[in-house]
Motif scaffolding. Structure first.
Motif, PDB file in Angstrom:
ATOM      1  N   UNK A 361       0.774  -1.094  -0.073  1.00 50.30           N
ATOM      2  CA  UNK A 361      -0.193   0.032  -0.055  1.00 50.30           C
ATOM      3  C   UNK A 361       0.738   1.223  -0.142  1.00 50.30           C
ATOM      4  N   UNK A 362       0.387   2.421  -0.500  1.00 54.46           N
ATOM      5  CA  UNK A 362       0.969   3.606  -0.398  1.00 54.46           C
ATOM      6  C   UNK A 362       0.118   4.391   0.818  1.00 54.46           C
ATOM      7  N   UNK A 363       1.029   5.361   1.216  1.00 51.19           N
ATOM      8  CA  UNK A 363       0.451   6.062   2.345  1.00 51.19           C
ATOM      9  C   UNK A 363       0.559   7.590   1.869  1.00 51.19           C
ATOM     10  N   UNK A 364      -0.515   8.316   1.852  1.00 45.45           N
ATOM     11  CA  UNK A 364      -0.278   9.644   1.721  1.00 45.45           C
ATOM     12  C   UNK A 364      -0.521  10.807   3.032  1.00 45.45           C
ATOM     13  N   UNK A 365       0.304  11.712   3.038  1.00 47.92           N
ATOM     14  CA  UNK A 365       0.242  12.553   4.218  1.00 47.92           C
ATOM     15  C   UNK A 365      -0.176  13.873   4.001  1.00 47.92           C
ATOM     16  N   UNK A 366      -1.348  14.657   4.464  1.00 52.91           N
ATOM     17  CA  UNK A 366      -1.682  15.892   4.232  1.00 52.91           C
ATOM     18  C   UNK A 366      -1.371  16.705   5.005  1.00 52.91           C
ATOM     19  N   UNK A 367      -1.521  17.952   5.059  1.00 55.55           N
ATOM     20  CA  UNK A 367      -1.086  19.271   5.876  1.00 55.55           C
ATOM     21  C   UNK A 367      -1.750  19.335   7.003  1.00 55.55           C
ATOM     22  N   UNK A 368      -2.664  18.535   7.508  1.00 54.12           N
ATOM     23  CA  UNK A 368      -3.146  18.300   8.804  1.00 54.12           C
ATOM     24  C   UNK A 368      -2.340  17.291   9.610  1.00 54.12           C
ATOM     25  N   UNK A 369      -1.554  16.447   8.891  1.00 51.43           N
ATOM     26  CA  UNK A 369      -1.001  15.356   9.543  1.00 51.43           C
ATOM     27  C   UNK A 369      -1.809  14.109   9.728  1.00 51.43           C
ATOM     28  N   UNK A 370      -3.124  14.122   8.632  1.00 48.50           N
ATOM     29  CA  UNK A 370      -3.596  13.076   8.524  1.00 48.50           C
ATOM     30  C   UNK A 370      -3.162  11.967   7.406  1.00 48.50           C
ATOM     31  N   UNK A 371      -3.289  10.773   7.599  1.00 52.22           N
ATOM     32  CA  UNK A 371      -3.071   9.902   6.507  1.00 52.22           C
ATOM     33  C   UNK A 371      -3.957   9.178   5.868  1.00 52.22           C
ATOM     34  N   UNK A 372      -3.674   8.668   4.567  1.00 50.99           N
ATOM     35  CA  UNK A 372      -4.618   7.928   3.698  1.00 50.99           C
ATOM     36  C   UNK A 372      -3.955   7.138   3.147  1.00 50.99           C
ATOM     37  N   UNK A 373      -4.468   5.842   2.781  1.00 47.74           N
ATOM     38  CA  UNK A 373      -3.954   4.837   1.880  1.00 47.74           C
ATOM     39  C   UNK A 373      -4.673   4.029   0.851  1.00 47.74           C
ATOM     40  N   UNK A 374      -3.839   3.571  -0.025  1.00 43.82           N
ATOM     41  CA  UNK A 374      -4.332   3.090  -1.303  1.00 43.82           C
ATOM     42  C   UNK A 374      -3.321   1.954  -1.708  1.00 43.82           C
ATOM     43  N   UNK A 375      -4.135   0.823  -2.370  1.00 45.07           N
ATOM     44  CA  UNK A 375      -3.583  -0.262  -2.893  1.00 45.07           C
ATOM     45  C   UNK A 375      -2.632   0.356  -3.908  1.00 45.07           C
ATOM     46  N   UNK A 376      -1.260  -0.267  -4.176  1.00 45.73           N
ATOM     47  CA  UNK A 376      -0.304   0.144  -5.331  1.00 45.73           C
ATOM     48  C   UNK A 376      -1.001  -0.228  -6.690  1.00 45.73           C
ATOM     49  N   UNK A 377      -1.438  -1.442  -6.763  1.00 45.00           N
ATOM     50  CA  UNK A 377      -2.012  -2.014  -7.871  1.00 45.00           C
ATOM     51  C   UNK A 377      -3.125  -1.342  -8.547  1.00 45.00           C
TER      52      UNK A 377
END
Length: 573
Positions: A361-377
């Protein structure tokens, strides 16, 4: 459904030993017994709980065997048809969720009512893992609700345990048999009464005939003359002439003798609770021999079924994931991708890159310090511009993404804010299925996240923190705590007011390996510090740090030099 022989044995046990416990009864009744012969995989403890409380669930699983490399299903759970199983498996095959299966066919016939063949794509397919997936995703494994809610002797519905249920049935059975015997005894006594009347008629046959011939209403005369009851007189009057023979008298004598024996037996049984129990036992055993059969549903212990995840079906390939300044994401196969050389939309440019694999999975972090994730494929291809992350995740328009991470779930990363606080955590702690993200990094007022760092060696690496005023502090990474989320500990000292007003903040963070070098770039100039020369900037965590030499206080980027490798601050290995 239960096995008749087992239930009969349990009833006989309770008849003989009314104080028997549930454990005693369950040595005889192992559990339910379904007609189709599939396995019951509910643990014994759970079955005992069902029989104790009257509620619970029973899990059944199809039986299968391996024949010449194929999987042959020979028994299905209760009320499951082969057509339903075929439909469910075929649906998964059509949706590419079963790439390890090449064919499915039904060879059921009269000799083998259930024979479903599953053909694996190759002999390298893990049969047990495949069947565990099918058990979890099809009706090859079914759950049945147990609710022993019955109308008992009090004529009210109530959930009852097994022992209570059987004991009440035994009481009911005793009463039923008693009433049956009493009814039979009454019929015997009635018949004996009539036979007594007929014998009187045969012994006085000439006088009876004379009364009948000379009287218009002979019944009262007969009753008075021979002291008969109304029933006996009626039976005499109903006699046909052919029954007046001597032979009939002998038959009546014989019938009376047999009925008298039966009467005595019935009266004796009704007067003795022991004989009544013996009769009930004999009748139960007879019914079990006539209608009972061997147990069909074997109770076995099996491992929990587990569906094969979508990630396990994806071929494992290296992938490069990149996001742009405007929050557009895309991925490409391989790790040798020049992400900065990719085409970007007008006004957009490269921001962050992560190296991972297709099954991660990839993890994305935003300017509020919250993280989001999505499957790479599932990420869009790098052949185009990709797609905006705002289409995948729900976040306010003023919030922007600050970076992307990918790798093994257990990999350690450093999360930090530009207020100078940070901590170490595992990458999997950042995962979330929530489209609104997961609160991961707590930010002081006015602070923003800094791009996270990958940890290679928690015990030997040194953490470097640099502020916009050119102050640098270096300390051992293992001093930072490992946390699942939060604000973290102070890394470098910055006054909260200066953070809030954006006067001073941390701009760069890097990890220097043992024996490595730190290269600080300021425009076209750079300042290199080997591992041995870092000591002037070493200090206790949370201190102000020491100012960099003049000309290098406006740091544009950092590089970490390893033997045979140079790594920038936002690169993966």
């Amino acid at each position: 459904p239960h096995n008749l022989k087992e239930v009969v044995d349990a009833c006989i046990l309770l008849l003989e030993k009314p104080k028997s416990t549930l454990e005693d009864v369950c040595h005889l009744i192992q559990g339910p017994d379904y007609p189709q012969g599939a396995e019951i995989i509910t643990p014994r403890e759970e079955i005992l709980e069902i029989y104790s409380t009257g509620r619970g669930v029973i899990r059944m699983r199809a039986k299968y065997e391996i024949e010449k490399g194929d999987i042959v299903i020979t028994a299905l759970p209760f009320q499951v048809s082969p057509a339903k199983i075929q439909e469910q498996i075929a649906d998964q095959m059509n949706k590419k969720k079963l790439p390890m299966v090449s064919d499915l066919r039904d060879e059921s016939d009269h000799e083998e009512p259930i024979r479903l063949i599953i053909v694996p794509r190759s002999n390298r397919v893990d049969m047990e893992a495949l069947m565990a997936h099918l058990f979890a995703t099809t009706d090859l494994q079914r759950t049945y609700r147990a609710n022993m809610n019955v109308i008992g002797l009090d004529r009210r519905p109530r959930v009852k345990g097994l022992v209570t249920l059987l004991k009440e049935w035994i009481i009911y059975r005793k009463e039923t048999v008693r009433k049956r015997l009493e009814f039979l005894l009454k019929k015997v006594l009635d018949r004996l009464h009539i036979l007594d009347g007929l014998m009187i008629a045969y012994l006085n046959i000439d006088e009876v005939i004379k009364i009948i011939r000379n009287n218009d209403d002979p019944k009262p005369v007969l009753i008075k003359k021979f002291k008969l009851s109304n029933t006996q007189a009626e039976a005499i009057l109903q006699l046909r002439l052919r029954y007046l023979a001597k032979l009939e008298e002998m038959k009546i004598q014989s019938e009376k003798k047999d009925l008298d024996r039966l009467r005595k037996k019935l009266e004796k049984t009704l007067a003795s609770s022991t004989m009544l129990k013996t009769l009930i036992k004999k009748e139960l055993i007879s019914a079990a021999e006539k209608y009972g059969d061997a147990r069909r549903s074997l109770i076995v212990e099996r491992e929990e079924a587990r569906a094969i995840s979508q990630l396990e079906l994806v071929p494992v390939e290296p992938m490069t994931i990149t996001i742009s300044q405007n929050g557009w994401v895309r991925s490409a196969k391989g790790h040798e991708i020049d992400t900065e050389g990719l085409a970007y939309k007008a006004g957009d440019s490269h921001m962050s890159t992560a190296l991972g694999r297709s099954n991660q999975q990839s993890v994305f972090i935003d300017s509020r310090g919250r993280t989001y994730s999505a499957l790479n494929h599932n990420l869009p291809s790098a052949r185009g511009y990709g797609e905006p992350l705002t289409g995948r995740f729900s976040l306010p328009p003023e919030v922007v993404f600050k970076g992307v991470l990918s790798g093994k779930p257990e990999r350690l990363v450093v999360l930090a804010s530009d207020a100078g606080y940070g901590f170490v955590t595992e990458l999997q702690n950042l995962y979330t299925k929530n489209q609104k993200g997961k609160a991961m990094l707590t930010l002081p007022k006015g602070a923003e996240p800094i791009h996270p760092l990958y940890v290679k060696d928690m015990e030997t690496e040194l953490l470097t923190a640099i502020t916009n005023e050119g102050r640098m502090l270096i300390f051992p990474l293992n001093i930072l705590p490992q946390l699942p989320k939060g604000k973290g500990n102070k890394m470098i000292q910055i006054l909260p007011k200066r953070i809030k007003e954006r006067i001073e903040f941390m701009t760069h963070m890097a990890l220097v390996p043992e024996g490595g070098s730190l290269i600080i770039h300021s425009g076209k100039r750079y300042y290199k510090l080997t591992f041995e020369n870092l000591w002037p900037f070493m200090g206790e965590r949370g201190r102000r740090g020491r100012k960099l030499p003049r000309g290098f206080r406006h740091v544009s980027r950092i590089e970490i030099e390893r033997p045979g490798e140079i790594q920038t601050e936002d690169q993966d290995e």
